[in-house]
Motif scaffolding. Structure first.
Motif, PDB file in Angstrom:
ATOM      1  N   GLU A  19       0.826  -1.205   0.000  1.00 10.33           N
ATOM      2  CA  GLU A  19       0.000   0.000   0.000  1.00 10.33           C
ATOM      3  C   GLU A  19       0.861   1.255   0.000  1.00 10.33           C
ATOM      4  O   GLU A  19       1.848   1.339   0.717  1.00 10.33           O
ATOM      5  CB  GLU A  19      -0.895   0.030   1.235  1.00 10.33           C
ATOM      6  CG  GLU A  19      -1.964  -1.015   1.251  1.00 10.33           C
ATOM      7  CD  GLU A  19      -2.873  -0.889   2.465  1.00 10.33           C
ATOM      8  OE1 GLU A  19      -3.944  -1.477   2.430  1.00 10.33           O
ATOM      9  OE2 GLU A  19      -2.505  -0.202   3.425  1.00 10.33           O
ATOM     10  N   THR A  21       0.490   5.804  -0.498  1.00 10.54           N
ATOM     11  CA  THR A  21      -0.355   6.986  -0.665  1.00 10.54           C
ATOM     12  C   THR A  21      -0.067   7.609  -2.029  1.00 10.54           C
ATOM     13  O   THR A  21       0.912   7.254  -2.696  1.00 10.54           O
ATOM     14  CB  THR A  21      -0.079   8.037   0.420  1.00 10.54           C
ATOM     15  OG1 THR A  21       1.269   8.507   0.261  1.00 10.54           O
ATOM     16  CG2 THR A  21      -0.289   7.486   1.813  1.00 10.54           C
ATOM     17  N   LEU A  40      -4.537   6.797 -11.001  1.00 11.53           N
ATOM     18  CA  LEU A  40      -5.213   6.033  -9.952  1.00 11.53           C
ATOM     19  C   LEU A  40      -6.712   5.960 -10.206  1.00 11.53           C
ATOM     20  O   LEU A  40      -7.339   4.920 -10.011  1.00 11.53           O
ATOM     21  CB  LEU A  40      -4.939   6.647  -8.578  1.00 11.53           C
ATOM     22  CG  LEU A  40      -3.519   6.493  -8.051  1.00 11.53           C
ATOM     23  CD1 LEU A  40      -3.336   7.314  -6.786  1.00 11.53           C
ATOM     24  CD2 LEU A  40      -3.181   5.035  -7.805  1.00 11.53           C
ATOM     25  N   PHE A  44      -8.637   2.539 -10.684  1.00 11.26           N
ATOM     26  CA  PHE A  44      -9.724   2.236  -9.751  1.00 11.26           C
ATOM     27  C   PHE A  44     -11.021   1.948 -10.495  1.00 11.26           C
ATOM     28  O   PHE A  44     -11.732   0.983 -10.188  1.00 11.26           O
ATOM     29  CB  PHE A  44      -9.908   3.391  -8.762  1.00 11.26           C
ATOM     30  CG  PHE A  44     -10.971   3.132  -7.735  1.00 11.26           C
ATOM     31  CD1 PHE A  44     -10.716   2.307  -6.659  1.00 11.26           C
ATOM     32  CD2 PHE A  44     -12.218   3.706  -7.847  1.00 11.26           C
ATOM     33  CE1 PHE A  44     -11.691   2.055  -5.703  1.00 11.26           C
ATOM     34  CE2 PHE A  44     -13.214   3.469  -6.906  1.00 11.26           C
ATOM     35  CZ  PHE A  44     -12.938   2.633  -5.828  1.00 11.26           C
ATOM     36  N   THR A  50      -7.542  -0.983  -5.324  1.00 12.01           N
ATOM     37  CA  THR A  50      -8.538  -0.622  -4.316  1.00 12.01           C
ATOM     38  C   THR A  50      -7.929   0.469  -3.441  1.00 12.01           C
ATOM     39  O   THR A  50      -6.723   0.707  -3.473  1.00 12.01           O
ATOM     40  CB  THR A  50      -8.942  -1.818  -3.433  1.00 12.01           C
ATOM     41  OG1 THR A  50      -7.783  -2.298  -2.766  1.00 12.01           O
ATOM     42  CG2 THR A  50      -9.570  -2.922  -4.246  1.00 12.01           C
ATOM     43  N   THR A  51      -8.764   1.103  -2.645  1.00  6.57           N
ATOM     44  CA  THR A  51      -8.278   2.156  -1.765  1.00  6.57           C
ATOM     45  C   THR A  51      -8.943   2.040  -0.408  1.00  6.57           C
ATOM     46  O   THR A  51     -10.082   1.604  -0.298  1.00  6.57           O
ATOM     47  CB  THR A  51      -8.524   3.554  -2.375  1.00  6.57           C
ATOM     48  OG1 THR A  51      -7.990   4.536  -1.512  1.00  6.57           O
ATOM     49  CG2 THR A  51      -9.995   3.815  -2.594  1.00  6.57           C
ATOM     50  N   LYS A  52      -8.185   2.420   0.617  1.00  5.91           N
ATOM     51  CA  LYS A  52      -8.702   2.455   1.977  1.00  5.91           C
ATOM     52  C   LYS A  52      -7.878   3.482   2.736  1.00  5.91           C
ATOM     53  O   LYS A  52      -6.651   3.396   2.773  1.00  5.91           O
ATOM     54  CB  LYS A  52      -8.575   1.078   2.637  1.00  5.91           C
ATOM     55  CG  LYS A  52      -9.178   1.023   4.023  1.00  5.91           C
ATOM     56  CD  LYS A  52      -9.108  -0.379   4.573  1.00  5.91           C
ATOM     57  CE  LYS A  52      -9.745  -0.388   5.947  1.00  5.91           C
ATOM     58  NZ  LYS A  52      -9.636  -1.704   6.566  1.00  5.91           N
ATOM     59  N   ARG A  54      -7.077   6.505   2.051  1.00  8.45           N
ATOM     60  CA  ARG A  54      -6.152   7.215   1.154  1.00  8.45           C
ATOM     61  C   ARG A  54      -4.878   6.430   0.832  1.00  8.45           C
ATOM     62  O   ARG A  54      -3.863   6.999   0.445  1.00  8.45           O
ATOM     63  CB  ARG A  54      -5.778   8.589   1.715  1.00  8.45           C
ATOM     64  CG  ARG A  54      -6.976   9.506   1.807  1.00  8.45           C
ATOM     65  CD  ARG A  54      -6.560  10.869   2.226  1.00  8.45           C
ATOM     66  NE  ARG A  54      -7.752  11.660   2.474  1.00  8.45           N
ATOM     67  CZ  ARG A  54      -7.732  12.920   2.774  1.00  8.45           C
ATOM     68  NH1 ARG A  54      -6.592  13.548   2.880  1.00  8.45           N
ATOM     69  NH2 ARG A  54      -8.839  13.569   2.980  1.00  8.45           N
ATOM     70  N   LYS A  55      -4.921   5.130   1.008  1.00 14.00           N
ATOM     71  CA  LYS A  55      -3.817   4.277   0.582  1.00 14.00           C
ATOM     72  C   LYS A  55      -4.348   3.373  -0.517  1.00 14.00           C
ATOM     73  O   LYS A  55      -5.466   2.901  -0.463  1.00 14.00           O
ATOM     74  CB  LYS A  55      -3.280   3.449   1.746  1.00 14.00           C
ATOM     75  CG  LYS A  55      -2.548   4.291   2.742  1.00 14.00           C
ATOM     76  CD  LYS A  55      -1.585   3.461   3.537  1.00 14.00           C
ATOM     77  CE  LYS A  55      -0.763   4.386   4.394  1.00 14.00           C
ATOM     78  NZ  LYS A  55       0.498   3.822   4.734  1.00 14.00           N
ATOM     79  N   TYR A  56      -3.536   3.140  -1.512  1.00 14.49           N
ATOM     80  CA  TYR A  56      -3.946   2.372  -2.680  1.00 14.49           C
ATOM     81  C   TYR A  56      -3.184   1.059  -2.712  1.00 14.49           C
ATOM     82  O   TYR A  56      -2.030   0.987  -2.306  1.00 14.49           O
ATOM     83  CB  TYR A  56      -3.658   3.175  -3.962  1.00 14.49           C
ATOM     84  CG  TYR A  56      -4.385   4.490  -3.964  1.00 14.49           C
ATOM     85  CD1 TYR A  56      -5.658   4.602  -4.482  1.00 14.49           C
ATOM     86  CD2 TYR A  56      -3.810   5.629  -3.389  1.00 14.49           C
ATOM     87  CE1 TYR A  56      -6.338   5.803  -4.451  1.00 14.49           C
ATOM     88  CE2 TYR A  56      -4.486   6.836  -3.357  1.00 14.49           C
ATOM     89  CZ  TYR A  56      -5.756   6.914  -3.891  1.00 14.49           C
ATOM     90  OH  TYR A  56      -6.418   8.090  -3.845  1.00 14.49           O
TER      91      TYR A  56
END
Length: 61
Positions: A19, A21, A40, A44, A50-52, A54-56
């Motif tokens: 992961e 940012t 991104l 996406f 995926t993102t959670k 603000r981390k991809y």
């Protein structure tokens, strides 16, 4: 399947390490944060990442 260019592939390769940012991706790839954001978004929308919080990261596909 979405067509990926060199910069898209650079971002995907950077995410193989885990992961990151948006700013970390920009620093690691040498691409501007604005351009990384567009990449991104494209990745996406095509369910490649995926993102959670603000981390991809890469999806499991």
């Amino acid at each position: 399947m979405v067509k990926l260019n060199k910069t898209d592939q650079l971002v995907l390769d950077a995410l193989k390490g885990g992961e990151l940012t948006l700013q970390e991706l920009a620093d690691k790839t040498g691409i501007t944060p604005k351009k990384v954001f567009k990449i991104l978004k494209k990745l996406f929308e095509n369910e490649l990442i995926t993102t959670k919080a603000r981390k991809y990261k890469l999806t499991g596909k």
